[in-house]
Design a protein around this motif. Structure first.
Motif, short mmCIF file in Angstrom:
data_model
loop_
_atom_site.label_atom_id
_atom_site.label_comp_id
_atom_site.label_asym_id
_atom_site.label_seq_id
_atom_site.Cartn_x
_atom_site.Cartn_y
_atom_site.Cartn_z
N GLU A 194 11.55 10.30 15.95
CA GLU A 194 12.16 9.04 15.51
C GLU A 194 12.03 7.96 16.57
N ASN A 233 6.69 1.02 16.08
CA ASN A 233 7.05 -0.15 15.27
C ASN A 233 7.25 -1.38 16.13
N LEU A 234 7.87 -1.17 17.29
CA LEU A 234 8.17 -2.29 18.19
C LEU A 234 6.95 -2.78 18.96
N LYS A 251 8.47 6.78 16.53
CA LYS A 251 8.24 5.86 15.42
C LYS A 251 8.78 4.46 15.74
N GLU A 252 9.97 4.44 16.34
CA GLU A 252 10.58 3.15 16.68
C GLU A 252 9.74 2.42 17.73
N LEU A 305 13.45 3.77 24.98
CA LEU A 305 12.90 2.46 24.65
C LEU A 305 13.13 1.48 25.80
#
Length: 235
Positions: free
Chosen positions: A111, A118-119, A114-115, A86
């Motif tokens: 995961e 979402n961000l 997905k994060e 990230l």
């Protein structure tokens, strides 16, 4: 359909590889920002940048070069290659990159994908590089046991809006895209597909437009003069 001129960076220079092979390299420009300006001046609406060092080593070393490209042009840039965290995504977006492409990490760490979605929502693009129908990883050095179609369905479920689909066997070969596999994938998912690999002439781009893909990445054909951006009707 958007045409995405490809700028592949290795050791800070603009290169092209054949089928992604590290040892089959042609250097086209010492300064990638120069060719970025060239493609923009010829009518490009967007650029596709790949950090090859990052793709092979899993660590991006070309952020300063990417920033130079961003600063040199006034069109959006999407970047892929070795983006595994990230923090790396944020670093690219912070220097002005419009979209970030996840490849190996998207497959190996759902995961994190997905994060990221979402961000950063539609700023996250997933690259699906297919070898005989299965997803290749780690700079195309390894092939997984996951089919390209199943992976595309998975990332759609996660919320990804765009995928870059590359047929590795066609990349840099100037023999035309794998229209059949692209059309098949288009029927299986309901997200934007950017086709990559094999474009050799304007007619290839016309066929891709007929398949109704959102975009097409063009590399070697541009650098070898087989496709002239200024004469294209599809960009």
């Amino acid at each position: 359909m958007l045409v995405y001129p490809a700028i592949d960076i290795k050791d800070g220079k603009c290169v092209r590889l054949t089928q992604g092979k590290k040892d089959e390299e042609t250097i086209y420009f010492e300064k990638p920002e120069d060719v970025a300006q060239q493609w923009e001046s010829k009518g490009a609406k967007i650029l596709h940048v790949v950090d090859l060092d990052g793709a092979f080593d899993g660590v991006s070393k070309n952020l300063p070069v990417i920033k130079k490209i961003v600063d040199a042009v006034n069109i959006p840039i999407q970047v892929g290659g070795g983006i595994r965290s990230l923090a790396s995504i944020k670093g690219l977006l912070d220097v002005g990159v419009s979209k970030v492409i996840l490849g190996t990490k998207a497959l190996q760490d759902k995961e994190m994908l997905k994060e990221a979605v979402n961000l950063y929502k539609d700023k996250i693009v997933v690259s699906i590089d297919a070898h005989n129908g299965f997803v290749a990883v780690d700079g195309w050095v390894k092939t997984s046991e996951v089919s390209a179609v199943e992976f595309a369905k998975e990332v759609q479920e996660i919320g990804v809006k765009t995928i870059v689909y590359t047929d590795i066997a066609r990349d840099g070969m100037m023999k035309g895209p794998n229209f059949e596999s692209i059309a098949h994938l288009k029927k299986q998912v309901d997200i934007d597909i950017i086709a990559s690999g094999g474009v050799s002439c304007p007619e290839d781009l016309t066929k891709l437009k007929e398949i109704d893909v959102a975009g097409a990445i063009v590399g070697k054909a541009l650098y070898e003069g087989k496709v002239d951006l200024e004469k294209l009707e599809v960009i």
